[in-house]
Design an enzyme around this catalytic site. Structure first.
Site, PDB file in Angstrom:
ATOM      1  N   GLY A   1       0.807  -1.202   0.000  1.00 19.44           N
ATOM      2  CA  GLY A   1       0.000   0.000   0.000  1.00 19.44           C
ATOM      3  C   GLY A   1       0.842   1.254   0.000  1.00 19.44           C
ATOM      4  N   ASP A   2       1.642   1.472   1.053  1.00 22.67           N
ATOM      5  CA  ASP A   2       2.524   2.644   1.121  1.00 22.67           C
ATOM      6  C   ASP A   2       3.964   2.231   1.380  1.00 22.67           C
ATOM      7  OD1 ASP A   2       2.126   1.706   3.645  1.00 22.67           O
ATOM      8  OD2 ASP A   2       1.885   3.667   4.594  1.00 22.67           O
ATOM      9  N   GLU A   3       4.313   1.028   0.876  1.00 20.11           N
ATOM     10  CA  GLU A   3       5.665   0.496   1.072  1.00 20.11           C
ATOM     11  C   GLU A   3       6.408   0.473  -0.260  1.00 20.11           C
ATOM     12  OE1 GLU A   3       6.217  -2.973   3.639  1.00 20.11           O
ATOM     13  OE2 GLU A   3       4.051  -2.934   3.959  1.00 20.11           O
TER      14      GLU A   3
END
Length: 883
Positions: A537-539
């Site tokens: 996701g936000d990695e």
């Protein structure tokens, strides 16, 4: 050659060479039989020679052994008539035996199996008095002779006095009134080496090798005692040597072994071969000449048949293929066409007599080239190969393929002969195939482009265009897709901070814009050869070749600085941060999957230390993570083994100093580390989400001990148990509490002041309301260190609040701190909330808090936390009074 021809040829060959083949077989068989017979005769002659040489040796052995035994038998007869014979008489008789030529070495007489007489006596004095019945080595032999009454010949054996010999033991019987009685034994030693020498076994002129078996006279069953034991396995000549009471087996072969080839064998074989050649060679030559003649006749006939077949096939092929044949006389220019040629060119039968008529029918676009190719063939005299179009009546076009070759006719004229055939259908088909191929190639190019797009989409994130987790997994397995084999790689595991808040408040569209912005910054910060991917996701992940840790730290710092710049989305500023974990290979062979795990560990450490920073993986960090995991495993095991126990710290009334309640505290009874407080395991327990399970265990133990104390006459007004935030948010909390037997007004739940009592968290508020309905009090723990406010107190209406020990400890020396505590007590009193002070370390603290109007005291000045049994004894004996 046809199958019929081959069959006929094989039959001719067999018939012509059959006499020669038969004669050859006969000669070979006769030669083999003659050679075999020569081998048998030679072997028989050699075996006869060996037997003739072995016979005298066997006779000498038998005569020498029997002669020595016969001499001894005379002495036995004398002893039988003189049973009372003494040593002197025995020596006189024995001496006469030794005067004869024999192989005897010594004699020993043993009346009643006890040796009393020996000859010669010199050197054999120790034998006098030997009792055979008491001698382990000779008892069985002596008893056997006595029982059988027969001579026993043993050996050859190694003699004590040196050398080797045979030992003959004779039974001596006496006649007393016609009754035979056993008198004793007479033993005679025969020198075996002298026996061999006298029998001719050691003769240097002996032409054979000899081995003798049958030790102790056992014949075939005895072991080999003379010569090579392997000689018995070489097909030797064997004879038996008859002995008194047994036999020996003698075997002999020629010295050097049996010859492999009989005498004059090669002479005989050469004569056989010469005789066979005289018979076979003339027959073979005759058969060969006959075969060659028949083969020539057959070849001529086959050539004639093949020529007829070829002519027939050519006619059929020309008719079926519709090929026209033409011929040109080069010198005169005369052209001959067959009917098929005229049909191909669409002309009448009388046309087609000169090359000019052929040229008139060529297509205007092909005429110059076709004429030049034909002229070149005439000038060079080579092969002719051309393809052209002709114009038919009614404007039709036909494609013609022509081939031919020049040759010199029998009359010396030069000619060209060739063929033409219609290839219009082939040309049209080829054109259609070419167009189909073009279309197929265009379609294939489209499919290849689609495949590339699919592969790109499968390996890339559609939102940011970066490689995805699948692409990363391929790089981890096969680094050569992106990097050189010898490069050492560093992995950056990147996680966006505060991304969830933006996604939740501004919507997914804003989140997507932030992700695209982050991906763009990462590509700009990285080098051209670096691998940048979005894996979640936000990695994000960056893999780069780097040998210098300071370069990795510099890149992480640039990324953090770039990410700190606000991003505008629909007139709003969005601020995000980034946490980065870095791990590097120590060697190029290190597994990248493990390096990614190390980077993830470093990322976790960066988040733990406050986010918006970077951390590099080290051995110490790995050790710390390992310890945390080990602690987590031990906590889970401790829950399974019931190692978490409740300890209780009493609370006192400041006026009466009576116990007004106890606080149940979690302790870990570790099997190796002993009793451990919550500060060592609570953080890890929160990480693995088992705090609720520990709370439940302590609650159950507290309720059990409350009942137990009550049953023992110890009255504890109430017990307080900590309730974690995770358990307070459990929707099934009150359902579980209703299933437990909780005495009303005797249980309090302590809630940390650090818990945010948000009005929007309906689960927390609902659980607090239901807990109060079950008769369970609510207490605020560690008051003064968290989020609780006057509004929170009014909303929660707790029964008690506990002042944190950090506020209580300084009241001895700090007037402002004392006034602060007094204010808290006044607030609680005004709201109808009891106030309990924690951290009461001295009696001075107790006195001041009493003056300030505190409702309860808890601390080391009165009692430390203790086990349930210790608390029962403490309350029963009222030990705090002594304090």
């Amino acid at each position: 050659m046809s199958n019929v021809g081959r069959s006929r040829f094989s039959r001719f060959l067999t018939l012509n060479y059959l006499p020669a083949i038969t004669a050859t077989f006969v000669v070979i068989i006769a030669g083999v039989l003659a050679d075999h017979q020569n081998r048998i005769i030679s072997e028989a002659r050699i075996r006869s020679h060996v037997a003739n040489e072995l016979g005298p040796i066997r006779s000498k052995l038998e005569n020498n052994i029997n002669g020595s035994i016969q001499l001894v038998r005379g002495l036995i007869g004398t002893i039988a008539t003189e049973p009372d014979m003494q040593q002197q008489r025995f020596a006189e008789l024995a001496r006469s035996l030794f005067s004869e030529r024999s192989q005897l070495r010594n004699l020993a007489a043993a009346p009643d199996l006890v040796v009393s007489m020996v000859y010669p006596l010199a050197g054999n004095e120790k034998a006098i008095g030997l009792d055979y019945r008491k001698n382990e080595k000779q008892r069985m032999t002596a008893v056997r002779v006595m029982q059988t009454g027969r001579l026993l010949l043993a050996g050859p054996v190694d003699l004590v006095q040196g050398g080797r010999g045979l030992i003959a033991r004779f039974p001596v019987m006496t006649d007393a009134g016609g009754v035979k009685r056993f008198w004793g034994l007479l033993s005679a030693v025969i020198d075996i080496d002298e026996l061999y020498r006298d029998s001719g076994l050691d003769s240097p002129g002996l032409g054979i090798e000899i081995s003798i078996a049958g030790r102790d006279g056992l014949g075939r069953h005895g072991s080999v005692f003379f010569g090579d034991p392997a000689l018995f396995r070489k097909a030797p000549v064997q004879v038996d040597v008859a002995l008194p009471g047994g036999s020996w087996r003698m075997a002999a072969i020629p010295k050097g072994g049996w010859p492999d080839t009989p005498e004059h064998a090669w002479t005989v074989r050469l004569l056989i071969v010469l005789g066979g050649l005289v018979i076979v060679v003339p027959m073979i030559m005759t058969g060969r000449l006959t075969t060659e003649r028949q083969e020539n006749v057959r070849a001529l006939k086959e050539s004639k048949d093949q020529l007829q077949e070829l002519s027939h096939r050519l006619k059929i092929a020309l008719d079926a293929s519709r090929i026209g044949i033409w011929e040109v006389d080069i010198d005169s220019g005369r052209l001959l066409w067959d009917n098929r040629m005229k049909e191909l060119y669409g002309v009448r039968s009388h046309v087609g007599t000169t090359t000019a008529e052929w040229k008139d029918r060529l297509h205007p676009d092909d005429r110059t080239r076709a004429e030049a190719e034909f002229a070149e063939t005439i000038s060079t005299g080579g092969a002719y190969n051309s393809e052209f179009r002709i114009c038919l009546p009614r404007g039709r076009i036909r494609h013609i393929r022509a081939i031919g070759s020049t040759y010199l006719a029998a009359d010396g004229t030069r000619k060209i002969v060739g063929v033409n055939w219609d290839v219009t259908a082939d040309i049209e088909t080829r054109a259609r195939l070419s167009e189909a191929k073009r279309l197929a190639e265009a379609h294939s190019a489209e499919l290849e482009a689609a495949r590339h797009r699919m592969e790109f989409n499968a390996l890339h994130d559609p939102l940011t265009g970066l490689p995805n987790r699948r692409f990363l997994d391929q790089i981890l397995v096969d680094r050569s897709r992106q990097f050189d084999a010898g490069a050492r790689l560093s992995i950056f595991h990147i996680d966006l901070d505060r991304f969830k808040q933006i996604n939740d408040t501004l919507g997914h569209a804003a989140g997507d814009e932030i992700l695209r912005h982050a991906a763009r910054l990462l590509r700009e910060s990285a080098r051209d050869g670096d691998f940048v991917a979005r894996i979640g996701g936000d990695e994000f992940v960056i893999i780069r070749a780097s040998d210098r840790p300071e370069e990795d730290a510099a890149l992480a710092s640039r990324i953090i600085e770039a990410m700190s710049t606000p991003v505008r989305y629909k007139e709003q500023e969005c601020r995000i941060g980034v946490s980065i974990g870095i791990a590097a290979q120590s060697a190029a062979a290190d597994e990248l999957s493990q390096i990614l795990v190390n980077a993830d560990i470093a990322l976790y450490e960066a988040k733990r230390r406050g986010r918006n920073r970077h951390e590099t993986f080290t051995g110490a960090l790995k050790t710390e993570v390992f310890k945390t995991k080990q602690t987590a495993d031990e906590i889970l095991r401790g829950l399974e083994q019931n190692e978490f126990v409740a300890h209780f710290q009493p609370q006192f009334c400041p006026i009466s100093l009576e116990v007004i309640g106890v606080e149940a505290l979690a302790r870990w009874d570790h099997p190796t580390k002993g009793l451990i407080g919550p500060h060592t395991f609570l953080k890890t327990a929160e990480d693995i989400n088992v705090v609720a399970a520990i709370d439940q265990t302590i609650l159950e133990q507290a309720l059990f001990q409350l009942c137990r104390w009550e049953a023992n006459g110890i009255r504890i007004p109430k017990v307080s148990v900590n309730l974690s935030y995770s358990r307070l948010r459990d929707e099934r909390l009150t359902e579980r509490l209703e299933q437990m037997r909780i005495p009303e007004g005797r249980l309090s739940f302590e809630l940390l002041e650090s818990i945010s009592f948000d009005e929007n968290d309906m689960t927390v508020l609902s659980n607090i309301r239901r807990i109060k309905e079950l008769g369970i009090d609510i207490e605020i723990d560690d008051f003064g260190t968290g989020y609780a406010s006057i509004i929170s107190l009014l909303k929660l209406t707790p029964r008690r609040l506990k002042i944190d020990r950090q506020l209580v400890l300084p009241i001895l020396d700090s007037a402002p701190q004392r006034r602060l505590v007094e204010s808290i007590i006044d607030i609680g009193t005004s709201l109808g909330v009891e106030v309990i002070a924690e951290g009461v370390e001295t009696l001075q603290h107790a006195a001041i808090l009493k003056e300030l109007g505190c409702h309860g005291l808890q601390g080391y000045a009165f009692a430390r936390p203790m086990s349930a049994n210790d608390l029962a004894a403490f309350v029963f004996e009222r030990r705090w009074r002594a304090a």
